[in-house]
Design a protein around this motif. Structure first.
Motif, PDB file in Angstrom:
ATOM      1  N   VAL A   1       7.911   4.267  -7.745  1.00  0.00           N
ATOM      2  CA  VAL A   1       9.209   4.734  -8.021  1.00  0.00           C
ATOM      3  C   VAL A   1       9.128   5.884  -8.725  1.00  0.00           C
ATOM      4  CG1 VAL A   1      11.434   4.219  -9.069  1.00  0.00           C
ATOM      5  CG2 VAL A   1      10.508   2.332  -8.007  1.00  0.00           C
ATOM      6  N   GLN A   2       9.885   7.075  -8.374  1.00  0.00           N
ATOM      7  CA  GLN A   2       9.760   8.395  -8.999  1.00  0.00           C
ATOM      8  C   GLN A   2      11.173   8.558  -9.606  1.00  0.00           C
ATOM      9  OE1 GLN A   2       7.218  10.722  -9.198  1.00  0.00           O
ATOM     10  NE2 GLN A   2       6.039   9.687  -7.954  1.00  0.00           N
ATOM     11  N   GLU A   3      10.890   8.816 -10.820  1.00  0.00           N
ATOM     12  CA  GLU A   3      12.491   9.426 -11.889  1.00  0.00           C
ATOM     13  C   GLU A   3      11.989  10.618 -12.310  1.00  0.00           C
ATOM     14  OE1 GLU A   3      13.864   6.130 -14.113  1.00  0.00           O
ATOM     15  OE2 GLU A   3      12.303   4.596 -13.325  1.00  0.00           O
ATOM     16  N   GLY A   4      12.355  11.764 -11.540  1.00  0.00           N
ATOM     17  CA  GLY A   4      12.060  12.953 -12.031  1.00  0.00           C
ATOM     18  C   GLY A   4      10.473  13.118 -11.885  1.00  0.00           C
ATOM     19  N   ALA A   5       9.890  13.651 -13.106  1.00  0.00           N
ATOM     20  CA  ALA A   5       8.592  13.795 -13.328  1.00  0.00           C
ATOM     21  C   ALA A   5       7.885  12.674 -13.517  1.00  0.00           C
ATOM     22  CB  ALA A   5       8.218  14.842 -14.378  1.00  0.00           C
ATOM     23  N   ARG A   6       8.562  11.147 -13.760  1.00  0.00           N
ATOM     24  CA  ARG A   6       7.869  10.195 -14.184  1.00  0.00           C
ATOM     25  C   ARG A   6       7.846   9.261 -13.028  1.00  0.00           C
ATOM     26  NH1 ARG A   6      10.796   6.121 -18.553  1.00  0.00           N
ATOM     27  NH2 ARG A   6      10.120   4.398 -17.736  1.00  0.00           N
ATOM     28  N   ALA A   7       6.466   8.349 -13.089  1.00  0.00           N
ATOM     29  CA  ALA A   7       6.373   7.369 -12.030  1.00  0.00           C
ATOM     30  C   ALA A   7       6.000   6.174 -12.453  1.00  0.00           C
ATOM     31  CB  ALA A   7       5.084   7.843 -11.090  1.00  0.00           C
ATOM     32  N   THR A   8       6.712   5.261 -11.802  1.00  0.00           N
ATOM     33  CA  THR A   8       6.309   3.844 -12.273  1.00  0.00           C
ATOM     34  C   THR A   8       5.870   3.009 -11.024  1.00  0.00           C
ATOM     35  OG1 THR A   8       8.253   3.691 -13.599  1.00  0.00           O
ATOM     36  CG2 THR A   8       7.304   1.504 -12.997  1.00  0.00           C
ATOM     37  N   ARG A   9       4.432   2.505 -11.216  1.00  0.00           N
ATOM     38  CA  ARG A   9       3.621   2.097  -9.984  1.00  0.00           C
ATOM     39  C   ARG A   9       3.353   0.830 -10.269  1.00  0.00           C
ATOM     40  NH1 ARG A   9      -1.237   6.027  -9.384  1.00  0.00           N
ATOM     41  NH2 ARG A   9      -1.328   5.411 -11.341  1.00  0.00           N
ATOM     42  N   TRP A  10       3.390  -0.063  -9.226  1.00  0.00           N
ATOM     43  CA  TRP A  10       3.119  -1.422  -9.113  1.00  0.00           C
ATOM     44  C   TRP A  10       1.935  -1.738  -8.225  1.00  0.00           C
ATOM     45  CZ3 TRP A  10       8.030   0.309  -9.446  1.00  0.00           C
ATOM     46  CH2 TRP A  10       8.802  -0.456 -10.472  1.00  0.00           C
TER      47      TRP A  10
ATOM     48  N   ASP B   1     -15.607 -20.990  -6.729  1.00  0.00           N
ATOM     49  CA  ASP B   1     -15.211 -22.132  -6.527  1.00  0.00           C
ATOM     50  C   ASP B   1     -13.769 -22.514  -5.750  1.00  0.00           C
ATOM     51  OD1 ASP B   1     -13.291 -21.376  -8.290  1.00  0.00           O
ATOM     52  OD2 ASP B   1     -13.589 -22.925  -9.906  1.00  0.00           O
ATOM     53  N   GLY B   2     -13.365 -21.442  -5.076  1.00  0.00           N
ATOM     54  CA  GLY B   2     -12.373 -21.420  -4.335  1.00  0.00           C
ATOM     55  C   GLY B   2     -11.068 -21.280  -5.064  1.00  0.00           C
ATOM     56  N   ALA B   3     -10.971 -21.168  -6.231  1.00  0.00           N
ATOM     57  CA  ALA B   3      -9.885 -20.738  -7.033  1.00  0.00           C
ATOM     58  C   ALA B   3      -9.401 -19.089  -6.841  1.00  0.00           C
ATOM     59  CB  ALA B   3     -10.047 -20.783  -8.617  1.00  0.00           C
ATOM     60  N   GLU B   4      -8.091 -19.243  -6.925  1.00  0.00           N
ATOM     61  CA  GLU B   4      -7.560 -17.750  -6.654  1.00  0.00           C
ATOM     62  C   GLU B   4      -6.300 -17.388  -7.611  1.00  0.00           C
ATOM     63  OE1 GLU B   4      -7.645 -17.457  -1.806  1.00  0.00           O
ATOM     64  OE2 GLU B   4      -5.695 -16.900  -2.670  1.00  0.00           O
ATOM     65  N   VAL B   5      -6.355 -15.924  -8.012  1.00  0.00           N
ATOM     66  CA  VAL B   5      -5.391 -15.547  -9.135  1.00  0.00           C
ATOM     67  C   VAL B   5      -4.800 -14.305  -8.331  1.00  0.00           C
ATOM     68  CG1 VAL B   5      -4.800 -14.544 -11.179  1.00  0.00           C
ATOM     69  CG2 VAL B   5      -6.424 -16.533 -11.174  1.00  0.00           C
ATOM     70  N   THR B   6      -3.578 -14.340  -8.182  1.00  0.00           N
ATOM     71  CA  THR B   6      -3.119 -12.994  -7.860  1.00  0.00           C
ATOM     72  C   THR B   6      -1.946 -12.750  -8.885  1.00  0.00           C
ATOM     73  OG1 THR B   6      -0.946 -14.443  -6.582  1.00  0.00           O
ATOM     74  CG2 THR B   6      -2.962 -13.472  -5.346  1.00  0.00           C
ATOM     75  N   ALA B   7      -1.873 -11.286  -8.874  1.00  0.00           N
ATOM     76  CA  ALA B   7      -0.900 -10.817 -10.074  1.00  0.00           C
ATOM     77  C   ALA B   7      -0.270  -9.483  -9.520  1.00  0.00           C
ATOM     78  CB  ALA B   7      -1.697 -10.555 -11.369  1.00  0.00           C
ATOM     79  N   LEU B   8       0.972  -9.441 -10.236  1.00  0.00           N
ATOM     80  CA  LEU B   8       1.582  -8.052 -10.161  1.00  0.00           C
ATOM     81  C   LEU B   8       1.712  -7.229 -11.147  1.00  0.00           C
ATOM     82  CD1 LEU B   8       3.317  -6.187  -8.013  1.00  0.00           C
ATOM     83  CD2 LEU B   8       5.378  -7.551  -8.994  1.00  0.00           C
ATOM     84  N   ALA B   9       1.120  -5.935 -11.162  1.00  0.00           N
ATOM     85  CA  ALA B   9       0.851  -5.190 -12.375  1.00  0.00           C
ATOM     86  C   ALA B   9       1.666  -3.897 -12.498  1.00  0.00           C
ATOM     87  CB  ALA B   9      -0.544  -4.927 -12.496  1.00  0.00           C
ATOM     88  N   LEU B  10       2.001  -3.710 -13.561  1.00  0.00           N
ATOM     89  CA  LEU B  10       2.984  -2.386 -13.591  1.00  0.00           C
ATOM     90  C   LEU B  10       2.409  -1.253 -14.252  1.00  0.00           C
ATOM     91  CD1 LEU B  10       6.036  -1.181 -13.647  1.00  0.00           C
ATOM     92  CD2 LEU B  10       6.201  -2.276 -15.554  1.00  0.00           C
ATOM     93  N   VAL B  11       2.459  -0.089 -13.849  1.00  0.00           N
ATOM     94  CA  VAL B  11       1.885   1.173 -14.744  1.00  0.00           C
ATOM     95  C   VAL B  11       3.078   2.108 -14.632  1.00  0.00           C
ATOM     96  CG1 VAL B  11       0.202   2.740 -14.903  1.00  0.00           C
ATOM     97  CG2 VAL B  11      -0.393   0.642 -13.759  1.00  0.00           C
ATOM     98  N   SER B  12       3.503   2.057 -16.237  1.00  0.00           N
ATOM     99  CA  SER B  12       4.476   3.249 -16.110  1.00  0.00           C
ATOM    100  C   SER B  12       4.124   3.872 -17.765  1.00  0.00           C
ATOM    101  CB  SER B  12       5.802   2.561 -16.363  1.00  0.00           C
ATOM    102  OG  SER B  12       6.808   3.489 -16.712  1.00  0.00           O
ATOM    103  N   ASP B  13       4.215   5.318 -17.717  1.00  0.00           N
ATOM    104  CA  ASP B  13       3.908   5.884 -18.910  1.00  0.00           C
ATOM    105  C   ASP B  13       2.461   5.709 -19.666  1.00  0.00           C
ATOM    106  OD1 ASP B  13       6.506   7.376 -18.693  1.00  0.00           O
ATOM    107  OD2 ASP B  13       7.520   5.748 -20.055  1.00  0.00           O
ATOM    108  N   GLY B  14       1.449   5.491 -18.781  1.00  0.00           N
ATOM    109  CA  GLY B  14       0.487   5.043 -19.147  1.00  0.00           C
ATOM    110  C   GLY B  14       0.119   3.861 -19.682  1.00  0.00           C
ATOM    111  N   CYS B  15       0.897   3.165 -19.691  1.00  0.00           N
ATOM    112  CA  CYS B  15       0.880   1.752 -20.154  1.00  0.00           C
ATOM    113  C   CYS B  15       0.781   0.536 -19.017  1.00  0.00           C
ATOM    114  CB  CYS B  15       2.187   1.404 -20.996  1.00  0.00           C
ATOM    115  SG  CYS B  15       2.270   2.348 -22.606  1.00  0.00           S
TER     116      CYS B  15
END
Length: 158
Positions: free
Chosen positions: A9-18, A27-41
């Motif tokens: 998502v673009q907000e002016g010069a700022r971008a938020t990315r997922w 062993d067959g285990a799985e982990v899925t995650a949704l990560a957010l990157v905004s303002d370098g965090c």
């Protein structure tokens, strides 16, 4: 491990990315995650695991994801140890304040811990917020403050 961009998502010069992150273990285990990157965090928005993660596993999840996820969103470590963020050189991937080392740092950890206890708050979370470190690292710092005599023993014997 796979890391795929999900949306931006673009907000002016700022971008938020997922990003969609998938870990598959031998062993067959799985982990899925949704990560957010905004303002370098970088933050984790959602985690799903099969089988379910224990609390201990959740505390190390960030360690499992940090480097591959940082590489995928444009963060890399300089050879000197200085970190780059998505904004470019000189930034930090972590919103980690400068924290003194040694005896002074342990004393400050103890002060944060006791202040949270007196206010009825989670003292470990207070140390995490004050230092910017993960729960696992905050617990290590608290243990060091105990060993240095700034905090009483965890369990008083009767």
């Amino acid at each position: 491990m796979s890391v795929r961009p999900a949306w931006e998502v673009q907000e002016g010069a700022r971008a938020t990315r997922w990003f969609q992150v998938r870990l598959a273990f031998g062993d067959g285990a799985e982990v899925t995650a949704l990560a957010l990157v905004s303002d370098g965090c970088l933050s984790i928005e959602d985690v799903r695991a099969q089988p379910a993660l224990s609390l201990e596993d959740l505390t190390v999840l960030a360690d499992w994801l940090e480097e591959p996820l940082s590489e995928a969103c444009g963060a890399a470590r300089q050879p000197s140890g200085e970190r780059y963020d998505a904004q470019g050189p000189g930034g930090s991937r972590h919103a980690r304040p400068a924290w003194p080392l040694g005896v002074e740092g342990r004393r400050l950890i103890a002060e944060e811990y006791r202040a949270a206890q007196e206010e009825g708050l989670d003292p470990v979370l207070a140390v995490m917020c004050a230092t910017g470190h993960s729960r696992r690292r905050a617990l290590r710092l608290i243990a060091q403050a105990r060993d240095a005599g700034f905090l009483t023993a965890r369990h008083a014997r009767r």
